[in-house]
Motif scaffolding. Structure first.
Motif, mmCIF file in Angstrom:
data_model
loop_
_atom_site.group_PDB
_atom_site.id
_atom_site.type_symbol
_atom_site.label_atom_id
_atom_site.label_comp_id
_atom_site.label_asym_id
_atom_site.label_seq_id
_atom_site.Cartn_x
_atom_site.Cartn_y
_atom_site.Cartn_z
ATOM 1 N N GLY A 173 -14.942 -35.302 90.094
ATOM 2 C CA GLY A 173 -13.479 -34.224 90.366
ATOM 3 C C GLY A 173 -13.973 -32.846 90.397
ATOM 4 O O GLY A 173 -13.167 -31.951 90.618
ATOM 5 N N ASP A 174 -15.061 -32.402 89.629
ATOM 6 C CA ASP A 174 -15.826 -30.990 89.594
ATOM 7 C C ASP A 174 -16.226 -30.724 90.817
ATOM 8 O O ASP A 174 -16.913 -31.627 91.600
ATOM 9 C CB ASP A 174 -16.581 -30.981 88.344
ATOM 10 N N LEU A 175 -15.988 -29.486 90.959
ATOM 11 C CA LEU A 175 -16.956 -28.922 92.365
ATOM 12 C C LEU A 175 -18.208 -28.960 92.062
ATOM 13 O O LEU A 175 -18.832 -28.654 91.199
ATOM 14 C CB LEU A 175 -16.371 -27.532 92.696
ATOM 15 N N VAL A 176 -18.941 -29.191 92.995
ATOM 16 C CA VAL A 176 -20.491 -29.225 93.222
ATOM 17 C C VAL A 176 -21.037 -27.785 93.177
ATOM 18 O O VAL A 176 -20.199 -26.854 94.073
ATOM 19 C CB VAL A 176 -21.180 -29.876 94.454
ATOM 20 N N PRO A 177 -21.832 -27.200 92.394
ATOM 21 C CA PRO A 177 -22.179 -25.849 92.305
ATOM 22 C C PRO A 177 -23.000 -25.532 93.532
ATOM 23 O O PRO A 177 -23.236 -26.481 94.145
ATOM 24 C CB PRO A 177 -23.148 -25.659 91.229
ATOM 25 N N SER A 178 -22.728 -24.110 93.965
ATOM 26 C CA SER A 178 -23.642 -23.795 95.441
ATOM 27 C C SER A 178 -24.776 -23.029 94.781
ATOM 28 O O SER A 178 -24.842 -22.773 93.823
ATOM 29 C CB SER A 178 -22.562 -22.739 95.796
ATOM 30 N N TRP A 179 -25.514 -23.057 96.017
ATOM 31 C CA TRP A 179 -26.926 -22.345 95.754
ATOM 32 C C TRP A 179 -26.972 -21.473 96.680
ATOM 33 O O TRP A 179 -26.668 -21.455 98.007
ATOM 34 C CB TRP A 179 -27.867 -23.325 95.661
ATOM 35 N N GLN A 180 -28.159 -20.613 96.808
ATOM 36 C CA GLN A 180 -28.535 -19.821 97.731
ATOM 37 C C GLN A 180 -29.917 -19.951 98.128
ATOM 38 O O GLN A 180 -30.922 -20.132 97.050
ATOM 39 C CB GLN A 180 -28.308 -18.188 97.410
ATOM 40 N N ALA A 181 -30.276 -19.985 99.422
ATOM 41 C CA ALA A 181 -31.815 -20.254 99.546
ATOM 42 C C ALA A 181 -32.518 -18.859 99.377
ATOM 43 O O ALA A 181 -32.108 -17.810 99.849
ATOM 44 C CB ALA A 181 -31.716 -20.487 101.201
ATOM 45 N N THR A 182 -33.825 -18.862 98.607
ATOM 46 C CA THR A 182 -34.640 -17.956 98.211
ATOM 47 C C THR A 182 -36.019 -18.252 98.612
ATOM 48 O O THR A 182 -36.286 -19.442 98.489
ATOM 49 C CB THR A 182 -34.242 -17.355 96.902
ATOM 50 N N ARG A 183 -36.853 -17.271 98.504
ATOM 51 C CA ARG A 183 -38.131 -17.425 98.282
ATOM 52 C C ARG A 183 -38.628 -18.491 97.251
ATOM 53 O O ARG A 183 -39.888 -19.380 97.296
ATOM 54 C CB ARG A 183 -38.926 -16.333 98.352
ATOM 55 N N LEU A 184 -38.076 -18.383 96.034
ATOM 56 C CA LEU A 184 -38.280 -19.103 94.822
ATOM 57 C C LEU A 184 -37.963 -20.551 94.953
ATOM 58 O O LEU A 184 -38.622 -21.502 94.242
ATOM 59 C CB LEU A 184 -37.759 -18.503 93.630
ATOM 60 N N ASN A 185 -37.134 -20.973 95.786
ATOM 61 C CA ASN A 185 -36.626 -22.311 95.707
ATOM 62 C C ASN A 185 -36.884 -23.143 96.901
ATOM 63 O O ASN A 185 -36.175 -24.174 97.531
ATOM 64 C CB ASN A 185 -35.228 -22.392 95.337
ATOM 65 N N THR A 186 -37.919 -22.351 97.878
ATOM 66 C CA THR A 186 -38.111 -23.230 99.064
ATOM 67 C C THR A 186 -38.567 -24.620 99.203
ATOM 68 O O THR A 186 -38.213 -25.025 99.937
ATOM 69 C CB THR A 186 -39.350 -22.210 99.816
ATOM 70 N N ARG A 187 -39.345 -25.028 97.968
ATOM 71 C CA ARG A 187 -39.777 -26.452 97.801
ATOM 72 C C ARG A 187 -38.647 -27.175 97.706
ATOM 73 O O ARG A 187 -38.508 -28.589 97.792
ATOM 74 C CB ARG A 187 -40.701 -26.423 96.767
ATOM 75 N N TYR A 188 -37.185 -26.740 97.229
ATOM 76 C CA TYR A 188 -36.164 -27.623 97.191
ATOM 77 C C TYR A 188 -35.422 -27.712 98.242
ATOM 78 O O TYR A 188 -34.530 -28.547 98.449
ATOM 79 C CB TYR A 188 -35.267 -26.989 95.943
ATOM 80 N N HIS A 189 -35.567 -26.945 99.367
ATOM 81 C CA HIS A 189 -34.669 -26.995 100.589
ATOM 82 C C HIS A 189 -34.349 -28.224 101.177
ATOM 83 O O HIS A 189 -33.284 -28.744 101.227
ATOM 84 C CB HIS A 189 -35.223 -25.929 101.449
#
Length: 357
Positions: A173-189
């Motif tokens: 029921g909670d909203l899934v958090p949002s994320w921003q694409a950055t150089r630091l999280n590239t491996r997660y994309h």
């Protein structure tokens, strides 16, 4: 779902849903006419066209949709965290016995009434409990709740869940958090983009007495309409003008009857193109050409002499209809979804050229 009078047998039709539904010990798998890999590309491109134009997800084409998605997700998520969980700064409001960060003066006065301790503090915490990890954990838990997954995939998901120790679980029921694409999280994309598609599916669980009903399904018509609208917008962007998806307008002068064509493009010179994407032709009883009537209404309100319907190839044939006494031509186009992604996008680009010609 229908049943003949006096019969104990039910006739089940899939309609426009794809996925898996389980009723007790009976599991019903609804596979799309196109490959699962193509289905995932359509879903992904509609949300992040720039990413999915250059990336693909290898899926087991022999598996049901949930199994294929779960297998691909465990592979991508495992690759994302093989160097350890991503960490980042998160702003935390807390009551502390020591000074850390900055004091929230207003809260300190209103809550503590002049008492020195504890202190109402705001500080930045370097932690693994960030949006990216919360999204991957939420997707892992969503997949674990699905029935019918193989033991191998379920073990991989359980192992993955344990690796997210210290990450807050997103409650139902909670909203899934949002994320921003950055150089630091590239491996997660790649894992995050696939997670977004999985979380967008309709997952349900119900229990009536001892009977448990669960499922994980997508609306094929929405996947198709979203893809066509976004892909046309991308293809027509170099031509200038502006594209409006789910364009808001009204049928009547009093603005009481709302209309929302899938795609309306307006050129710099004022020219307009209206398009409705239909996965299947709408033919309700007593109203066999509903799609044509709908598009005629769009053309009438917009003052256009032509409108366009885009069907998935195999669900409707390409043809043009000229409406008597209205001076409106409605053209039905078809789009072959069985083509590889790059060729499919080329077909959309060719269609865009026809629309603005």
């Amino acid at each position: 779902m229908t049943r003949a009078p006096g019969s104990d047998d039910w006739l089940v039709a899939a309609g426009t849903k794809v996925g898996v539904v389980r009723v007790g010990s009976l599991q019903i798998s609804i596979r799309p006419k196109i490959s699962i890999e193509r289905l995932v590309f359509l879903m992904g491109y509609a949300t992040k066209p720039k990413f999915w134009r250059d990336h693909s997800v290898r899926l087991d084409v022999e598996s049901d949709l949930p199994e294929a998605l779960a297998h691909a997700f465990t592979r991508l998520a495992g690759r994302a965290i093989e160097q350890g969980l991503l960490q980042g700064y998160r702003t935390v409001d807390d009551s502390l016995p020591v000074l850390r960060g900055r004091i929230r003066v207003r809260d300190q006065i209103s809550r503590r009434y002049g008492v020195g301790l504890p202190l109402e503090m705001t500080y930045d915490d370097f932690t693994v409990d960030i949006a990216e990890n919360q999204i991957l954990l939420a997707t892992t838990i969503r997949l674990l709740r699905m029935n019918g997954l193989s033991a191998t995939v379920r073990q991989r998901l359980q192992r993955l869940r344990l690796q997210f120790a210290g990450v807050t679980e997103v409650r139902r029921g909670d909203l899934v958090p949002s994320w921003q694409a950055t150089r630091l999280n590239t491996r997660y994309h790649p894992a995050l983009h696939l997670a977004a598609l999985i979380l967008a599916g309709d997952s349900f669980e119900q229990r009536v007495g001892d009977l448990e009903v669960s499922g994980f399904v997508f609306d094929m018509w929405k996947i198709y309409e979203d893809f066509v609208s976004v892909a046309l917008g991308e293809a027509m962007a170099p031509l200038g003008g502006s594209a409006s998806l789910q364009h808001r307008m009204h049928l009547d002068e009093a603005d009481q009857v709302q209309m929302r064509p899938d795609f309306v493009w307006t050129g710099f010179d004022g020219r307009r193109v209206v398009v409705d994407a239909k996965y299947k032709a709408e033919k309700p009883v007593g109203f066999p050409q509903a799609d044509l009537y709908q598009l005629l209404a769009y053309c009438t309100v917009l003052g256009l002499a032509e409108g366009h319907l885009v069907y998935a190839a195999g669900n409707e044939r390409a043809v043009e209809h000229t409406v008597r006494g209205a001076g409106v031509a409605i053209t039905c186009h078809t789009l072959d979804l069985d083509q590889p992604p790059d060729q499919l996008l080329e077909l959309v680009a060719e269609l865009a050229e026809v629309l603005v010609a």
